[in-house]
Design a protein around this motif. Structure first.
Motif, PDB file in Angstrom:
ATOM      1  N   HIS A  86      28.569  28.144  41.615  1.00 48.49           N
ATOM      2  CA  HIS A  86      28.211  29.026  42.742  1.00 48.49           C
ATOM      3  C   HIS A  86      27.780  30.422  42.292  1.00 48.49           C
ATOM      4  O   HIS A  86      26.770  30.943  42.756  1.00 48.49           O
ATOM      5  CB  HIS A  86      29.390  29.170  43.714  1.00 48.49           C
ATOM      6  CG  HIS A  86      29.747  27.903  44.448  1.00 48.49           C
ATOM      7  ND1 HIS A  86      30.682  27.867  45.456  1.00 48.49           N
ATOM      8  CD2 HIS A  86      29.310  26.628  44.323  1.00 48.49           C
ATOM      9  CE1 HIS A  86      30.793  26.629  45.919  1.00 48.49           C
ATOM     10  NE2 HIS A  86      29.977  25.848  45.237  1.00 48.49           N
ATOM     11  N   LEU A  87      28.574  31.013  41.374  1.00 45.32           N
ATOM     12  CA  LEU A  87      28.335  32.403  40.971  1.00 45.32           C
ATOM     13  C   LEU A  87      26.921  32.593  40.409  1.00 45.32           C
ATOM     14  O   LEU A  87      26.144  33.410  40.911  1.00 45.32           O
ATOM     15  CB  LEU A  87      29.385  32.810  39.926  1.00 45.32           C
ATOM     16  CG  LEU A  87      29.179  34.155  39.240  1.00 45.32           C
ATOM     17  CD1 LEU A  87      29.492  35.297  40.189  1.00 45.32           C
ATOM     18  CD2 LEU A  87      30.054  34.287  37.992  1.00 45.32           C
ATOM     19  N   ALA A  90      24.054  31.859  42.933  1.00 48.93           N
ATOM     20  CA  ALA A  90      23.962  32.849  44.020  1.00 48.93           C
ATOM     21  C   ALA A  90      23.396  34.166  43.497  1.00 48.93           C
ATOM     22  O   ALA A  90      22.510  34.769  44.115  1.00 48.93           O
ATOM     23  CB  ALA A  90      25.326  33.070  44.654  1.00 48.93           C
ATOM     24  N   ILE A  91      23.870  34.601  42.336  1.00 47.38           N
ATOM     25  CA  ILE A  91      23.408  35.904  41.812  1.00 47.38           C
ATOM     26  C   ILE A  91      21.904  35.850  41.536  1.00 47.38           C
ATOM     27  O   ILE A  91      21.158  36.762  41.911  1.00 47.38           O
ATOM     28  CB  ILE A  91      24.215  36.280  40.544  1.00 47.38           C
ATOM     29  CG1 ILE A  91      25.703  36.338  40.888  1.00 47.38           C
ATOM     30  CG2 ILE A  91      23.654  37.528  39.854  1.00 47.38           C
ATOM     31  CD1 ILE A  91      26.400  37.646  40.890  1.00 47.38           C
ATOM     32  N   CYS A 102      26.064  28.849  51.118  1.00 47.64           N
ATOM     33  CA  CYS A 102      26.853  28.364  49.980  1.00 47.64           C
ATOM     34  C   CYS A 102      28.066  27.570  50.460  1.00 47.64           C
ATOM     35  O   CYS A 102      28.728  27.965  51.425  1.00 47.64           O
ATOM     36  CB  CYS A 102      27.310  29.578  49.156  1.00 47.64           C
ATOM     37  SG  CYS A 102      28.243  29.157  47.682  1.00 47.64           S
ATOM     38  N   ALA A 107      33.973  30.684  45.386  1.00 46.84           N
ATOM     39  CA  ALA A 107      33.920  30.636  43.920  1.00 46.84           C
ATOM     40  C   ALA A 107      35.234  30.101  43.379  1.00 46.84           C
ATOM     41  O   ALA A 107      36.112  29.707  44.140  1.00 46.84           O
ATOM     42  CB  ALA A 107      33.664  32.044  43.392  1.00 46.84           C
ATOM     43  N   GLU A 112      35.131  36.194  40.463  1.00 45.20           N
ATOM     44  CA  GLU A 112      33.788  35.672  40.753  1.00 45.20           C
ATOM     45  C   GLU A 112      33.389  36.000  42.196  1.00 45.20           C
ATOM     46  O   GLU A 112      32.239  36.363  42.470  1.00 45.20           O
ATOM     47  CB  GLU A 112      33.762  34.152  40.564  1.00 45.20           C
ATOM     48  CG  GLU A 112      33.838  33.717  39.110  1.00 45.20           C
ATOM     49  CD  GLU A 112      33.675  32.205  38.930  1.00 45.20           C
ATOM     50  OE1 GLU A 112      33.534  31.776  37.779  1.00 45.20           O
ATOM     51  OE2 GLU A 112      33.696  31.454  39.930  1.00 45.20           O
ATOM     52  N   GLN A 115      32.176  39.545  42.493  1.00 40.70           N
ATOM     53  CA  GLN A 115      30.804  39.711  41.966  1.00 40.70           C
ATOM     54  C   GLN A 115      29.782  39.185  42.964  1.00 40.70           C
ATOM     55  O   GLN A 115      28.727  39.770  43.172  1.00 40.70           O
ATOM     56  CB  GLN A 115      30.643  38.895  40.680  1.00 40.70           C
ATOM     57  CG  GLN A 115      31.197  39.529  39.440  1.00 40.70           C
ATOM     58  CD  GLN A 115      30.847  38.642  38.234  1.00 40.70           C
ATOM     59  OE1 GLN A 115      29.692  38.496  37.854  1.00 40.70           O
ATOM     60  NE2 GLN A 115      31.853  38.029  37.644  1.00 40.70           N
ATOM     61  N   MET A 116      30.108  38.039  43.552  1.00 40.97           N
ATOM     62  CA  MET A 116      29.161  37.434  44.505  1.00 40.97           C
ATOM     63  C   MET A 116      29.015  38.292  45.751  1.00 40.97           C
ATOM     64  O   MET A 116      27.914  38.477  46.271  1.00 40.97           O
ATOM     65  CB  MET A 116      29.617  36.013  44.865  1.00 40.97           C
ATOM     66  CG  MET A 116      29.426  35.053  43.702  1.00 40.97           C
ATOM     67  SD  MET A 116      30.208  33.463  43.972  1.00 40.97           S
ATOM     68  CE  MET A 116      29.117  32.703  45.151  1.00 40.97           C
ATOM     69  N   TYR A 117      30.135  38.838  46.211  1.00 41.85           N
ATOM     70  CA  TYR A 117      30.070  39.686  47.405  1.00 41.85           C
ATOM     71  C   TYR A 117      29.268  40.961  47.109  1.00 41.85           C
ATOM     72  O   TYR A 117      28.410  41.370  47.909  1.00 41.85           O
ATOM     73  CB  TYR A 117      31.490  40.018  47.890  1.00 41.85           C
ATOM     74  CG  TYR A 117      31.518  41.070  48.962  1.00 41.85           C
ATOM     75  CD1 TYR A 117      30.656  40.980  50.065  1.00 41.85           C
ATOM     76  CD2 TYR A 117      32.374  42.158  48.881  1.00 41.85           C
ATOM     77  CE1 TYR A 117      30.662  41.953  51.050  1.00 41.85           C
ATOM     78  CE2 TYR A 117      32.379  43.137  49.876  1.00 41.85           C
ATOM     79  CZ  TYR A 117      31.516  43.024  50.952  1.00 41.85           C
ATOM     80  OH  TYR A 117      31.508  43.990  51.925  1.00 41.85           O
ATOM     81  N   HIS A 127      23.600  35.850  53.982  1.00 48.83           N
ATOM     82  CA  HIS A 127      24.451  34.949  53.201  1.00 48.83           C
ATOM     83  C   HIS A 127      25.502  34.365  54.121  1.00 48.83           C
ATOM     84  O   HIS A 127      26.011  35.049  55.020  1.00 48.83           O
ATOM     85  CB  HIS A 127      25.108  35.694  52.031  1.00 48.83           C
ATOM     86  CG  HIS A 127      25.551  37.072  52.353  1.00 48.83           C
ATOM     87  ND1 HIS A 127      26.830  37.389  52.733  1.00 48.83           N
ATOM     88  CD2 HIS A 127      24.840  38.236  52.389  1.00 48.83           C
ATOM     89  CE1 HIS A 127      26.910  38.685  52.965  1.00 48.83           C
ATOM     90  NE2 HIS A 127      25.721  39.235  52.783  1.00 48.83           N
ATOM     91  N   PHE A 361      29.724  36.217  52.641  1.00 47.78           N
ATOM     92  CA  PHE A 361      30.347  36.414  51.326  1.00 47.78           C
ATOM     93  C   PHE A 361      31.490  37.431  51.386  1.00 47.78           C
ATOM     94  O   PHE A 361      32.375  37.409  50.548  1.00 47.78           O
ATOM     95  CB  PHE A 361      29.289  36.810  50.284  1.00 47.78           C
ATOM     96  CG  PHE A 361      28.498  35.628  49.758  1.00 47.78           C
ATOM     97  CD1 PHE A 361      28.255  34.511  50.549  1.00 47.78           C
ATOM     98  CD2 PHE A 361      27.998  35.611  48.458  1.00 47.78           C
ATOM     99  CE1 PHE A 361      27.549  33.414  50.069  1.00 47.78           C
ATOM    100  CE2 PHE A 361      27.288  34.519  47.966  1.00 47.78           C
ATOM    101  CZ  PHE A 361      27.062  33.427  48.772  1.00 47.78           C
TER     102      PHE A 361
END
Ligand code: SOE
Length: 386
Positions: A86-87, A90-91, A102, A107, A112, A115-117, A127, A361
């Motif tokens: 996912h990470l 998504a990034i 997603c 994550a 993780e 970071q995604m948020y 998202h 997210f």
């Protein structure tokens, strides 16, 4: 009508569910906010990807997710892979300006998720996370009843998610039992859904204490067959692999609005299939929901005459949230796909109308924080011996 091109990454069970929702959303919501176009499907297995193209109605297939996130014609990246992917996907998708839908949990862990948020926040695109059960009409009706104050102020919440597909020792190992891929077991897989429902219906969670446990420490390695969540016939019982995630988890919590709660999740509860139950007690009444009877919502009102008190059963239909998009008669049968259709509609609408959609997210990060706290309880020890 505007069209939005989808690239689906991951062609398993969830890929199938998402594809059905993309295909049928405009049949329920017409005029649709936009037409989701099933353009590109990616799976690392070429045969599965090609089959998914034909079966799920996509125009193209591929084996490398980077092809999807860098393709200028794609509007939406739909991540339906195991959690460890996912990470990165998504990034990269955010970097390329794609809207991201997603699968849950966001994550493997809270780092993780953060970071995604952060990437989502600075991206300017939409998202959403696939916590679909909050879009069951019965749950949406519960939300409406709570928000209108009909059961008063919420005092306590009890939520469960019980399944039995991993109760047999012979259920083979899969990514869902491996921490480096999934991050956690029943907690992230099922508990995260209940946490989403609790946050949706009650309020933000502020404190937790609880317990998680692995019941079956090793499982046979599958050889042949397809991973269909528990049901696989062909296994080599001489080769075993270690399970390093929880099979069951149970915790109590405090909500920021003062309510108390308890949440349980297990994949080892024989006889339970998709046993998501919610009990919500207010100072003027109560609500009970069981996903295995998802057409029904049970409501108790304390101001009913004493000799008429009891839970009444409401069958959701056209008079209830999202009902007019679905079926014309209550109790015709709300299905899993109906929840995915509503979810798909709300995501596409958010893109077209440029508005926020939930759970997103940010919600995923909040849920990851709660899961992380529950996992840490195991290490930090919250038991008192008798
Ligand atoms: C397996 O436990 C599973 O597929 C979950 O991963 C999903 O989130 C749930 O909706 C159905 O069961």
């Amino acid at each position: 009508m505007e069209e939005l091109k989808i690239a689906l990454i991951g062609a398993g069970f969830m890929g199938k569910a998402h594809s059905m929702a993309f295909a049928t959303m405009p049949m329920c919501y017409w005029p649709a906010p936009a037409l989701p176009v099933r353009d590109l499907v990616i799976d690392i297995d070429k045969d599965i990807a090609e089959e998914a193209m034909l079966r799920f109605g996509f125009s193209r297939f591929g084996t490398d997710w980077k092809q999807a996130v860098t393709d200028p014609s794609i509007d939406i990246i739909d991540i339906a892979t195991p959690n460890d992917m996912h990470l990165e996907i998504a990034i990269e998708a955010f970097k390329n300006g794609k809207h991201v839908f997603c699968e849950k949990p966001i994550a493997r862990n809270v780092a993780e998720a953060e970071q995604m948020y952060n990437a989502a926040k600075s991206s300017g695109v939409k998202h959403m996370l696939a916590f679909n059960y909050r879009r069951t009409p019965g749950v949406l009706l519960a939300k409406e009843i709570i928000e209108k104050g009909e059961i008063g102020s919420i005092q306590s919440f009890r939520g469960t998610y019980h399944q039995d597909w991993s109760a047999a020792q012979s259920t083979p190992i899969s990514w869902r039992f491996q921490k480096d891929i999934s991050g956690s077991g029943a907690l992230g897989d099922l508990g995260s859904h209940v946490i989403d429902l609790a946050r949706f219906l009650v309020s933000e969670i502020s404190h937790v204490t609880g317990y998680s446990n692995t019941l079956i420490g090793e499982r046979p390695i599958r050889c042949g067959g397809v991973d269909t969540i528990g049901n696989v016939q062909i296994q080599d019982r001489t080769r075993m692999a270690t399970v390093d995630v929880d099979d069951e988890v149970s915790f109590i919590c405090k909500f920021k609005n003062g309510a108390s709660g308890s949440i349980e999740a297990t994949r080892n509860a024989w006889g339970r299939n998709n046993f998501i139950t919610l009990e919500i007690y207010g100072d003027k009444g109560s609500i009970y929901f069981n996903y295995e009877n998802r057409d029904e919502l049970q409501v108790f009102y304390a101001d009913d005459p004493v000799n008429r008190r009891g839970f009444r059963t409401i069958y959701t239909g056209p008079a209830h949230p999202e009902g007019s998009a679905l079926w014309p008669i209550p109790a015709l049968g709300i299905g899993y796909i109906d929840t995915k259709i509503i979810e798909c509609h709300d995501f596409i609408q958010a893109i077209i109308e440029n508005k926020e959609v939930s759970p997103n997210f940010k919600d995923g990060f909040e849920i990851a924080k709660i899961c992380d706290a529950v996992q840490r309880l195991e290490d930090e020890g919250s038991w008192l011996s008798i």
